[in-house]
Design an enzyme around this catalytic site. Structure first.
Site, PDB file in Angstrom:
ATOM      1  N   GLY A  24       0.812  -1.215   0.000  1.00 56.43           N
ATOM      2  CA  GLY A  24       0.000   0.000   0.000  1.00 56.43           C
ATOM      3  C   GLY A  24       0.841   1.258   0.000  1.00 56.43           C
ATOM      4  O   GLY A  24       0.791   2.054  -0.947  1.00 56.43           O
ATOM      5  N   GLU A  79       3.583  -7.191   6.519  1.00 54.10           N
ATOM      6  CA  GLU A  79       3.527  -8.639   6.676  1.00 54.10           C
ATOM      7  C   GLU A  79       4.793  -9.293   7.217  1.00 54.10           C
ATOM      8  O   GLU A  79       4.737 -10.371   7.796  1.00 54.10           O
ATOM      9  CB  GLU A  79       3.143  -9.276   5.330  1.00 54.10           C
ATOM     10  CG  GLU A  79       1.654  -9.139   5.104  1.00 54.10           C
ATOM     11  CD  GLU A  79       1.246  -9.174   3.648  1.00 54.10           C
ATOM     12  OE1 GLU A  79       0.620 -10.146   3.254  1.00 54.10           O
ATOM     13  OE2 GLU A  79       1.553  -8.221   2.905  1.00 54.10           O
TER      14      GLU A  79
HETATM   15 MO1  MOS Z   1      -2.467  -8.949   3.120  1.00 51.99          MO
HETATM   16  S1  MOS Z   1      -2.741 -11.006   3.332  1.00 51.99           S
HETATM   17  O1  MOS Z   1      -1.512  -8.950   1.704  1.00 51.99           O
HETATM   18  O2  MOS Z   1      -3.938  -8.222   2.719  1.00 51.99           O
END
Ligand code: MOS
Length: 698
Positions: free
Chosen positions: A511, A664
């Site tokens: 993002g 992540e």
């Molecule tokens: Mo995360 S699992 O890339 O929205």
């Protein structure tokens, strides 16, 4: 024009979360709360779901439900609006009588109150006929096949050299199977929607990671022209991937809005329904084979990954992709196989693929270290590749070893007992473990930003991105400020609305990288065209396609996770008193919000290591542990001392901000570090998550 690197002024500083005040004072409105602001009183929707795994709906008898004074309407497959494009099976809600899994939506009750809707749903009688062939709901019962692509477009299989020959010639071989269970996203805000159809436009307030994604997928399926579907998500209470793609409840809310004749409909998925309707991480089985020289240098590395998908919509957990890039080995191979079952559709959960895959890989590496009598950090040092083994590209910035070395120094690794199972503190066996982490620096093209000068050095910056609680609103403001050369207080950022320029999903840790690059591009274009102090009203819109250096480099983030565990010698209980994560992620744009991302990743990894396990009923295939009492997610009492730090760096090959993604990588490697620490504490090697007490009572 492409964006060029910007100089940090606000970036790197602890700007306080801009929406913190709204959130803690309750002013921030979440998906169903928007219904309160609408002129018409909302109808409340409640989902009725199937109780067989495979078969057909013969009849939905709504007579008792409709007799309830609060119930207004009951929709089923005979009465719901037909979709123009019912090609996505998961979203083809109430389109036919087929039942593909237990927990599928078979009716929607609309009522004047939430209580009446719920009671109405209880009163709906669904007559179902099981299919002649029994449902297959257990991984072992199904037939595995090779998918055409693994999730995210990866090739399912890769081969480089002859793994079997290399294994046959290796002095030391590790050949073991590792498993991870079904895991379920549990964001604080469950999936929820307010939807209104005014006869021409569908408006949705959705708890989603991608307003533009929902609008285009739902709008297209419904056959609405572009621009007729508006989706807003000003605040979202977490997602972890479960809100990255639209799921069936969003379509159910949209169909209900069409039936509600102009009244808004609000639908909140219950916590229990989240276990069948909003995606989950599939169970994985990984066979990992490592062949090495006596000193631990790898000759062969092979990862064969098995997972399950649902029979009516394929999803492939990309479990073996990180094995392609992590370590040097002469011969390497990876495979993905999936078993289709009559169960709910799996989907994304934080680091899909990397999380279960690196659990297998990093425990296998620990086993190799033990087999060779080499320190685990030394072992990784000996297998550091010169180039990305998968692509042959140079790494832009591979600082895994520095993460390991810094972490070792801070964690006190040098004092570690070389032998496992030797330290006892009262009734607790004490050990430490380490694992590597990696996550690719993904980037999504096609993000558009509009910047409008407001005069006196103020700017309105608009992009249809979503802040799902990560701090994106704050961080994008800092990026805009630095790109425009002003203080963050001079930026008015708007996001979370499809009326704003097109933006990609808050997912794949991409993002900030993707949206931020587009903000930088628009700012640089504005300054190039109109100078540094443009008049009020001057406006520029720019769309980023890529970023210059992404093609020929292997762009990844790296990390090292250290854990101390205590395993009770009589009960087998596992505690994790402390963990440390050291990360290389490019420039950290906001140390406060970034630290929260890493801590959250470590907690979620710990939760997966110790607790999370969805137990599926072998007769029906639904998840029995469908609440937060029986599906335990780590809580405060489970979390000990967590420390995170990151290397001081910038990566202008990845983005003009010098940053890479951070959402992540914190979960990756964490479960392996904890599992490796329990081996060191006890001498018992556990290869199956979660690390429940029974494993240590042998
Ligand atoms: Mo995360 S699992 O890339 O929205």
């Amino acid at each position: 024009m492409t964006a060029t690197p910007i100089r940090p002024r606000s970036m790197g500083t602890h700007l306080t979360r801009l929406d913190g005040h709204e959130k803690v004072t309750g002013v921030a409105a979440y998906a169903v709360e928007h219904a309160l602001d609408l002129p018409e009183r909302p109808l409340h929707a409640w989902l009725v779901t199937s109780t067989i795994a495979r078969g057909t709906v013969e009849r939905v008898d709504a007579s008792d439900a409709l007799a309830h004074p609060g119930v207004v309407q009951v929709l089923d497959h005979t009465s719901a609006r037909r979709l123009a494009k019912p090609d996505d099976a998961e979203l083809a809600v109430l389109q036919d009588d087929a039942i593909g899994f237990r927990g599928q939506i078979v009716a929607v009750v609309l009522a004047e109150t939430s209580e009446a809707a719920r009671e109405g749903a209880r009163l709906v009688r669904v007559h179902q006929t099981p299919a002649a062939a029994p449902a297959e709901v257990v991984l072992d019962d199904g037939e595995a096949y090779a998918p055409e692509v693994a999730n995210a477009g990866h090739e399912p299989d890769t081969t480089d050299g002859d793994v079997d020959a290399a294994l046959a010639g290796a002095a030391v071989v590790v050949d073991a199977t590792y498993t991870t269970p079904h895991e379920f996203n549990s964001p604080m805000e469950p999936h929820a929607v307010t939807a209104v159809w005014d006869g021409e436009h569908l408006s949705m307030w959705d708890s989603t990671q991608s307003v533009h994604g929902v609008a285009s997928v739902i709008g297209r399926a419904l056959g609405l022209e572009r621009g007729k579907t508006r989706v807003r998500a000003p605040y979202v209470g977490g997602g972890f991937g479960s809100k990255g793609l639209p799921h069936a409840p969003e379509m159910a809310a949209a169909l209900a809005a069409f039936a509600a004749d102009g009244r808004p409909v609000q639908l909140a998925v219950t916590r229990q329904q989240m276990f069948s309707l909003t995606g989950y991480r599939t169970q994985t089985v990984s066979r990992f084979r490592l062949g090495a020289e006596p000193d631990g240098r790898l000759l062969a590395l092979s990862h064969d990954a098995l997972s399950q998908t649902s029979r009516y919509k394929e999803f492939v957990e990309q479990t073996a992709t990180s094995a392609r890039t992590m370590y040097a080995a002469d011969a390497r191979a990876t495979t993905h196989r999936v078993v289709p079952l009559d169960v709910a559709v799996p989907a994304w959960m934080r680091a899909p693929g990397e999380m279960p895959g690196m659990f297998a890989q990093e425990v296998a590496m620990d086993e190799l270290a033990v087999a060779c009598g080499v320190d685990p950090i030394q072992l990784r040092l000996r297998n550091e590749p010169d180039v990305d083994p998968d692509t042959g590209n140079l790494f832009n910035n591979r600082r895994l070893l520095e993460c390991l070395e810094r972490g070792a120094a801070r964690f006190g690794w040098a004092e570690r007992d070389p032998e496992p199972g030797v330290r006892l503190d009262g009734d607790w066996r004490v050990g430490t473990g380490v694992a590597s982490a990696s996550y690719p620096a993904l980037f999504m093209p096609g993000n558009t930003t509009r910047i409008q000068a407001l005069g006196e050095g103020r700017y309105a910056v608009s992009i249809g991105a979503v802040d799902i609680g990560t701090g994106a609103r704050t961080v994008l403001t800092q990026i805009a400020a630095d790109a425009l050369g002003v203080e963050p207080g001079r930026i008015e950022l708007s996001l979370g609305d499809t009326e704003l320029p097109k933006a990609t999903v808050a997912g794949g840790s991409a993002g900030t990288s993707s949206w931020g690059t587009s903000i930088v591009l628009a700012a640089q274009q504005l300054r190039a065209d109109h100078g540094d102090d443009p008049d009020a009203g001057v406006e520029t819109t720019a769309t980023s396609e890529g970023y210059p250096d992404m093609e020929n480099l292997a762009l990844h983030s790296f990390g090292a996770v250290f854990a101390e565990t205590r395993v009770h010698r009589w009960t087998g209980e596992v505690r994790v008193p402390r963990m440390l994560g050291v990360y290389s992620v490019g420039r950290v744009i906001n140390p406060t919000t970034a630290r929260s991302q890493f801590l959250g990743g470590l907690v979620m990894g710990l939760s997966g290591a110790l607790f999370e396990e969805g137990y599926r009923d072998p007769r029906f295939g639904h998840v029995v542990t469908q609440d937060l009492a029986t599906y335990h997610v780590a809580s405060h009492a489970d979390v000990g001392d967590l420390q995170v730090e990151w290397l001081d760096e910038e990566d202008t090959a990845a983005t003009p901000m010098g940053s890479r993604g951070i959402g992540e990588i914190g979960i990756v490697g964490t479960a392996a570090a904890i599992a490796n620490a329990t081996f060191h504490a006890t001498g018992t090697r556990v290869r199956d998550l979660p690390l429940t007490a029974d494993h240590f009572l042998t």
